[in-house]
Design a protein around this motif. Structure first.
Motif, PDB file in Angstrom:
ATOM      1  N   VAL A 153      13.701   3.972  12.805  1.00  0.00           N
ATOM      2  CA  VAL A 153      13.789   4.922  11.695  1.00  0.00           C
ATOM      3  C   VAL A 153      12.453   5.644  11.648  1.00  0.00           C
ATOM      4  O   VAL A 153      11.397   5.013  11.704  1.00  0.00           O
ATOM      5  CB  VAL A 153      14.135   4.219  10.360  1.00  0.00           C
ATOM      6  CG1 VAL A 153      13.197   3.079  10.051  1.00  0.00           C
ATOM      7  CG2 VAL A 153      14.164   5.230   9.214  1.00  0.00           C
ATOM      8  N   THR A 154      12.508   6.974  11.589  1.00  0.00           N
ATOM      9  CA  THR A 154      11.290   7.766  11.749  1.00  0.00           C
ATOM     10  C   THR A 154      11.215   8.871  10.702  1.00  0.00           C
ATOM     11  O   THR A 154      12.220   9.505  10.387  1.00  0.00           O
ATOM     12  CB  THR A 154      11.242   8.399  13.161  1.00  0.00           C
ATOM     13  OG1 THR A 154      11.513   7.397  14.135  1.00  0.00           O
ATOM     14  CG2 THR A 154       9.895   9.039  13.429  1.00  0.00           C
ATOM     15  N   VAL A 155       9.991   9.084  10.213  1.00  0.00           N
ATOM     16  CA  VAL A 155       9.695  10.164   9.269  1.00  0.00           C
ATOM     17  C   VAL A 155       8.522  10.948   9.823  1.00  0.00           C
ATOM     18  O   VAL A 155       7.578  10.373  10.374  1.00  0.00           O
ATOM     19  CB  VAL A 155       9.338   9.593   7.873  1.00  0.00           C
ATOM     20  CG1 VAL A 155       8.747  10.672   6.973  1.00  0.00           C
ATOM     21  CG2 VAL A 155      10.558   8.981   7.226  1.00  0.00           C
ATOM     22  N   SER A 156       8.563  12.277   9.674  1.00  0.00           N
ATOM     23  CA  SER A 156       7.450  13.131  10.073  1.00  0.00           C
ATOM     24  C   SER A 156       7.286  14.253   9.066  1.00  0.00           C
ATOM     25  O   SER A 156       8.275  14.841   8.629  1.00  0.00           O
ATOM     26  CB  SER A 156       7.699  13.729  11.464  1.00  0.00           C
ATOM     27  OG  SER A 156       6.671  14.637  11.797  1.00  0.00           O
ATOM     28  N   GLY A 157       6.029  14.528   8.718  1.00  0.00           N
ATOM     29  CA  GLY A 157       5.728  15.647   7.828  1.00  0.00           C
ATOM     30  C   GLY A 157       4.551  15.402   6.918  1.00  0.00           C
ATOM     31  O   GLY A 157       3.987  16.334   6.364  1.00  0.00           O
ATOM     32  N   SER A 189       7.224   5.910  12.616  1.00  0.00           N
ATOM     33  CA  SER A 189       8.414   5.353  13.250  1.00  0.00           C
ATOM     34  C   SER A 189       8.331   3.834  13.191  1.00  0.00           C
ATOM     35  O   SER A 189       7.316   3.242  13.566  1.00  0.00           O
ATOM     36  CB  SER A 189       8.542   5.832  14.696  1.00  0.00           C
ATOM     37  OG  SER A 189       9.832   5.506  15.203  1.00  0.00           O
ATOM     38  N   PHE A 190       9.405   3.221  12.709  1.00  0.00           N
ATOM     39  CA  PHE A 190       9.430   1.772  12.494  1.00  0.00           C
ATOM     40  C   PHE A 190      10.648   1.201  13.202  1.00  0.00           C
ATOM     41  O   PHE A 190      11.739   1.791  13.154  1.00  0.00           O
ATOM     42  CB  PHE A 190       9.512   1.484  10.993  1.00  0.00           C
ATOM     43  CG  PHE A 190       9.084   0.098  10.613  1.00  0.00           C
ATOM     44  CD1 PHE A 190       7.771  -0.158  10.243  1.00  0.00           C
ATOM     45  CD2 PHE A 190       9.987  -0.949  10.626  1.00  0.00           C
ATOM     46  CE1 PHE A 190       7.371  -1.439   9.884  1.00  0.00           C
ATOM     47  CE2 PHE A 190       9.598  -2.227  10.277  1.00  0.00           C
ATOM     48  CZ  PHE A 190       8.284  -2.483   9.900  1.00  0.00           C
ATOM     49  N   PRO A 191      10.479   0.054  13.864  1.00  0.00           N
ATOM     50  CA  PRO A 191      11.614  -0.514  14.596  1.00  0.00           C
ATOM     51  C   PRO A 191      12.714  -1.004  13.660  1.00  0.00           C
ATOM     52  O   PRO A 191      12.441  -1.560  12.594  1.00  0.00           O
ATOM     53  CB  PRO A 191      10.989  -1.690  15.360  1.00  0.00           C
ATOM     54  CG  PRO A 191       9.740  -2.019  14.641  1.00  0.00           C
ATOM     55  CD  PRO A 191       9.265  -0.752  13.998  1.00  0.00           C
TER      56      PRO A 191
END
Length: 158
Positions: free
Chosen positions: A134-138, A120-122
């Motif tokens: 903006v967030t990425v997970s996996g 997750s980045f501001p």
């Protein structure tokens, strides 16, 4: 995605945040950035979920093949770290590790609510500060972080 050769330092992570700042961030920007992340993840067959929030509102969400409902829970936990600290979730965790502790040990925050893991980045806007995430997970946490940073670099270069 290949595993990076080295883990970035706190200073390198802080430099990313100083550099990756928007002039403005609209609904259309959220769609374009999210679409760029989806395209990049698909090219790499990355099993990720992608989320963009601004001012408490979800502006973009995508779940690619191989992702799972658990990724959405991770997204929420990582995003809350950005919202609370105003810094990337990976950077918050790295700052604690640099002090010889962990986020979980020293923050005293509920780990079911907050996760200082990469991804997750501001979303920071000139003159306004952090307005979203903006967030990425996996993927492994550093790869989640790097995927977001790469997309931000490409998006802001246009």
């Amino acid at each position: 995605m290949t595993q990076p050769a080295s883990t970035p330092t706190v200073e390198e992570l802080e430099e990313q945040e100083r550099r990756l700042v928007f002039r403005r961030f609209t609904h259309e920007d959220a769609w374009a950035l999210g679409s760029l992340l989806v395209e990049t993840a698909r090219e790499r067959q990355a099993p990720v979920a992608i989320d963009i929030h601004r001012a408490g509102q979800q502006l973009f969400h995508a779940a690619l093949p191989g992702s799972a409902p658990d990724n959405d829970a991770w997204i929420a936990r990582k995003r809350r770290v950005v919202e609370r600290y105003g810094s990337a979730s990976y950077l918050v965790g790295a700052r604690h590790r640099a002090k010889g502790t962990t986020f979980e040990e020293s923050s005293r925050l509920d780990p079911d609510t907050y996760a200082a893991h990469g991804g997750s980045f501001p979303i920071a806007v000139e003159g306004a500060g952090v307005i979203g995430a903006v967030t990425v997970s996996g993927l492994p946490q550093l790869q989640d972080h790097q995927l977001v940073v790469e997309a931000l670099e490409r998006f802001l270069a246009d």
